[in-house]
Every structure is written in structure tokens, then in C-alpha cells.
Design a protein around this motif. Structure first.
Motif, short mmCIF file in Angstrom:
data_model
loop_
_atom_site.label_atom_id
_atom_site.label_comp_id
_atom_site.label_asym_id
_atom_site.label_seq_id
_atom_site.Cartn_x
_atom_site.Cartn_y
_atom_site.Cartn_z
N UNK A 110 0.83 -1.21 0.00
CA UNK A 110 0.00 0.00 0.00
C UNK A 110 0.86 1.26 0.00
N UNK A 111 1.91 1.27 0.81
CA UNK A 111 2.68 2.50 1.02
C UNK A 111 3.73 2.78 -0.06
N UNK A 112 4.25 1.74 -0.72
CA UNK A 112 5.32 1.99 -1.69
C UNK A 112 5.15 1.25 -3.01
N UNK A 113 4.84 -0.04 -2.97
CA UNK A 113 4.80 -0.82 -4.20
C UNK A 113 3.71 -0.32 -5.14
N UNK A 114 2.58 0.12 -4.59
CA UNK A 114 1.49 0.61 -5.44
C UNK A 114 1.95 1.79 -6.29
N UNK A 115 2.68 2.74 -5.68
CA UNK A 115 3.16 3.90 -6.44
C UNK A 115 4.18 3.46 -7.49
N UNK A 116 4.99 2.45 -7.16
CA UNK A 116 5.96 1.91 -8.13
C UNK A 116 5.22 1.29 -9.32
N UNK A 117 4.15 0.54 -9.02
CA UNK A 117 3.38 -0.10 -10.08
C UNK A 117 2.73 0.95 -10.99
N UNK A 118 2.10 1.95 -10.39
CA UNK A 118 1.42 2.96 -11.20
C UNK A 118 2.41 3.77 -12.04
N UNK A 119 3.61 4.01 -11.49
CA UNK A 119 4.63 4.73 -12.27
C UNK A 119 5.05 3.90 -13.48
N UNK A 120 5.21 2.59 -13.29
CA UNK A 120 5.61 1.72 -14.40
C UNK A 120 4.50 1.56 -15.43
N UNK A 121 3.24 1.79 -15.01
CA UNK A 121 2.10 1.70 -15.92
C UNK A 121 1.83 3.02 -16.64
N UNK A 122 2.65 4.04 -16.34
CA UNK A 122 2.52 5.31 -17.04
C UNK A 122 1.54 6.28 -16.42
N UNK A 123 1.13 6.04 -15.18
CA UNK A 123 0.21 6.96 -14.50
C UNK A 123 0.95 8.25 -14.16
N UNK A 124 0.27 9.39 -14.24
CA UNK A 124 0.90 10.68 -13.99
C UNK A 124 1.33 10.81 -12.54
N UNK A 125 2.36 11.62 -12.31
CA UNK A 125 2.84 11.82 -10.94
C UNK A 125 1.79 12.49 -10.07
N UNK A 126 0.94 13.34 -10.69
CA UNK A 126 -0.13 13.99 -9.91
C UNK A 126 -1.07 12.94 -9.32
N UNK A 127 -1.49 11.99 -10.15
CA UNK A 127 -2.42 10.96 -9.68
C UNK A 127 -1.74 10.04 -8.68
N UNK A 128 -0.47 9.72 -8.91
CA UNK A 128 0.26 8.86 -7.97
C UNK A 128 0.29 9.52 -6.59
#
Length: 438
Positions: free
Chosen positions: A28-46
Motif C-alpha cells: 500500500x505504502x510503496x509498491x502501489x506507487x511503483x506499479x502505477x509509475x511503471x504503468x505510465x500513471x501521472x505523478x499527480x495521480x500517484x
């Protein structure tokens, strides 16, 4: 058949309970943001998605219900089942590529809710199932296995998933494998706990003092305003850096990042970083036992913030000195002779190690302060829970806005702000130490 014992050797269940908690918290605290970054999600949404961790931050409000209904043992088993279901649904969602971002956000939120509730009976069961003599030793074991779970999750499973995703040229399949492996690990510990956890006697409840009594005492204690202010701002700077560090490592140089792969980030943060934080935490514990512990608390708080300057250096110069490391020990764990290697950025690896070492020093000092203040409370466990919940508020808020700040000013200024926002917490800590005996 295993008999229903009131007491068992804590080595049988304390490490696995902590290990399970560590897996879910780090997702929840770290891997999710890593996953979304690798999927191309914007930094704002992350950054905004940091709010998914709120059920963990505010789990203290669920505590009275956990205390009032059923046993801690039943709550642990029930919430572990919920964790397995959430992880399996995440794996399937990524596997079939079904509205991945939208559906996974909902599932990560549910995972955070289950993890937050799971953490409550965990602490209560620890107190009920262990003797006072055992508790003193196994508090350290509990913390160590949470960290080991973080290394296992981000330093082993993320690397395996990243390598698999690269091999099949599908990052969704890589993350699907990750969640399947996490679900399997939690399922194994759940079955183990079902048969091995003892059935401790539930202590007789004292006369009810009301749901709000612990909260009233917490917010009216000596130096309450200073204490609460310190807790709220203590992690503001860390929230900016932690949430945006994964996008920073994964983004291309043109985007202001370092262009690392998921496997490289998993090794750097999940293995080297967590190992450094464990060493920092152990050393902090040694020094805090000395007679000059009050000075060491302040020094360690500074050590938690100062290394952020290394990230400013990385953002400005984007160093590219690479070296090859051998990761063959990971497939060897599963009986494979495959040869795995990865290229790592030496300066980045050093910066992560130093920053997380400082974090280990600083966060251990923070927990030490909270425990010392809780000793004077009539509701020690609740005092600790409230403090831990409040410290997540500042972290969640800064994480929430981190993506917008990064998008507006870039990584270099963001990391500079992470240092500046930590200064008020250090000042409040000095004032708190003058106000109260700790």
C-alpha cells in the motif's frame, strides 16, 4: 491434531504475523506507487493515491470495535482471509487487463482497509499471548520481521516480477505475477496461523470508561499541543520524498528521472535500502540506551532529514555511472540455476543506502519518544495507536500534494522542499524535550 494451547513458543507465530503485516503495508505504502509509475500513471495521480493508505493511518478508530467483538485470534484469521482475496483480485485484474488503473485503485483501497484492521488485533494478540518477559524480547523480533517482509516483497518479489514482465514484454503480466506470489505467501501464513496460534485467555474488562476516554486523556496530557504538533509535522518532508522517489527512479532522463527499470528499483529500495534502515534502527536502539539519549534523539532526527540532499544531487546531475551486479541468488532461492544480472547506478545506490540508514536512525528515535510519553498514560496502547495514526496524517498529506508539486517545479525543488518541511519537526522536538521528561 494440534491441541488448543493457551500458550505457545512465540517463535512459532510472532515472526509470521509480523511478516504478513509487512507485506501488506509495503504494498500500500510503496509498491502501489511503483506499479502505477511503471504503468505510465501521472505523478499527480500517484501523489493523490496516497490517500489509499488512510485506512491504515486511521485504524485507531476501528480499535474499539475489534476489542468489543470476538477474539483477537478470530480477527487476525478473518482479516488475513480478506487480504488474500484482495491480492488475488489484483492479480486477476492485471492478468486480464480489465480497466487496470481504475479497478486496481479500488482493490488497493480495500487491501489498505483490510491491512489497517489486521494491524489492530496483531498488537492486542501480542500482549495477550506473550508473557511480559517474552514481550520485551519479541518486540525487536516483530520489528525485524516486518523489515524482512519489506526486503522479501520489494527486494525479491518485485525483482522477479520485473524480470518476468521484461521477458514476456508485458508489464501487466509482471505485476500480476507479483500479486499472485503475495497472495500465496499470505495464504501460507494464514493456514499456519489457523493451526499454530494459541488460544490465550482474554483478560477481564474493566468498568467501561467510554469510547472517548483514551482520546480525551491523549489531547489533555501535559504538553499535548507540542506533542501533537510534532507528530503531525514530523513526516511532512519524508512524505514528499518517499512517494515521489519511485517515479523519480523510473521516469526517463527527459522527464527529470533516472530511467531505472522496475527490477533495478526493487533491488535498490527493497534490498539495499531496507537493509540500511534495519542497520540504522539497530544502531539507534544501542545509542538510545545511553545516558545522553536526549541529545541522540535530536541528532537522529537531523540524520533522518540531511541525506535528502543526496536526492537533490541526483535530480540535478542525473549520474549514469553503471555497474553490473549478480542477482542469481534470487532464482537460486527457488532451485533455479538461472543467471540474473542487473545494471545499477552506483551513486544512486549509495544515496538510497545513506538516506534509508538515516531514516532508520530518525524513525527509531521517534518511536522511542512516543513510547516514553505513553508510559505516563493510563491507556498506553491507545496512546501509541493515536500517535502512530496522527504521524501518518502529515505523511499522507504531503504525499497527496507531492505529485502536483513535482509536476509544477520538478524533482530538484521537490527534494529541496522535503528538507525545508522537516525543519519545523526538529524545532518542535527540541521544545518538546524541554517541556517534558522523556
Amino acid at each position: 491434531m494440534i491441541r488448543k494451547a493457551e500458550h505457545r513458543n512465540p517463535w512459532y507465530f510472532v515472526p509470521t504475523l509480523a511478516f504478513t503485516l509487512g507485506i501488506t503495508l509495503i504494498i500500500v505504502n510503496q509498491v502501489a506507487s511503483m506499479m502505477y509509475a511503471s504503468l505510465g500513471v501521472s505523478t499527480q495521480l500517484i501523489g493523490v493515491l496516497t490517500i489509499l493508505g488512510l485506512p491504515i493511518a486511521f485504524n485507531v478508530f476501528f480499535a474499539p470495535f475489534v476489542d468489543s467483538y470476538s477474539t483477537k485470534r478470530n480477527w487476525i484469521l478473518g482479516t488475513q482471509a480478506a487480504l488474500v482475496v484482495c491480492l488475488l483480485f489484483l492479480a486477476v485484474c492485471l492478468l486480464i487487463d480489465f480497466h487496470v488503473v481504475a479497478v486496481s485503485i479500488v482493490l488497493v483501497g480495500l487491501l489498505a482497509l483490510a491491512a489497517g484492521v489486521y494491524a489492530i488485533p496483531n498488537g492486542g494478540f501480542f500482549v495477550e499471548a506473550l508473557t511480559k518477559k517474552e514481550q520485551g524480547f519479541f518486540v525487536g523480533i516483530n520489528t525485524a520481521f516486518i523489515r524482512i517482509a519489506i526486503i522479501f516483497t520489494t527486494g525479491v518479489l518485485v525483482i522477479i516480477s520485473g524480470k518476468f514482465g521484461e521477458k514476456v514484454n508485458n508489464i501487466h503480466y509482471g505485476w500480476s505475477l507479483f500479486f499472485f506470489m503475495c497472495a500465496f505467501a499470505v495464504l501460507i501464513t494464514s493456514v499456519w496461523h489457523l493451526f499454530i496460534m494459541p488460544y490465550p485467555k482474554t483478560p477481564l474488562r474493566k468498568e467501561k470508561q467510554g469510547y472517548l476516554a483514551p482520546f480525551k486523556e491523549f489531547f489533555t496530557q501535559q504538553g499535548a499541543l507540542l506533542f501533537v504538533s510534532y507528530i503531525l509535522v514530523f513526516r511532512l518532508g519524508e512524505g514528499l520524498l518517499t512517494i515521489m522517489s519511485s517515479p523519480f527512479f523510473l521516469n526517463s532522463a527527459e522527464q527529470g528521472g533516472l530511467g531505472m527499470t522496475v527490477a533495478e528499483v526493487g533491488f535498490a529500495k527493497g534490498t539495499v535500502g531496507v537493509a540500511a534502515s534495519i542497520i540504522g534502527g539497530v544502531l539507534a536502539g544501542v545509542f538510545l540506551k545511553g545516558k545522553h539519549y536526549r541529545k541522540m534523539i535530536i541528532i537522529f532526527a537531523i540524520c533522518m532529514t540531511a541525506p535528502n540532499a543526496l536526492y537533490i544531487y541526483l535530480a540535478r546531475f542525473q549520474p549514469q555511472e553503471m555497474a553490473e551486479i549478480n542477482l542469481s541468488f534470487i532464482p537460486a532461492l527457488f532451485g533455479s540455476a538461472a543467471q540474473w544480472t542487473a545494471m545499477v547506478n552506483i551513486k544512486t545506490l549509495a544515496a538510497i543506502a545513506i538516506e534509508t540508514f538515516g531514516y532508520g536512525l530518525g524513525y527509531t528515535a521517534f518511536v522511542f519518544v512516543v513510547y516514553r510519553i505513553a508510559e505516563a498514560s493510563s491507556f498506553r496502547a491507545t496512546t501509541i495507536s493515536i500517535a502512530m495514526a496522527l504521524q501518518n496524517v502529515g505523511w499522507t498529506f504531503s504525499g497527496f500534494v507531492s505529485g502536483f508539486i513535482q509536476s509544477a517545479v520538478g524533482y530538484e525543488i521537490l527534494f529541496t522542499l522535503s528538507i525545508l518541511l522537516s525543519i519545523p519537526g526538529i524545532i518542535l522536538l527540541v521544545l518538546l524535550l524541554r517541556k517534558r521528561e522523556i
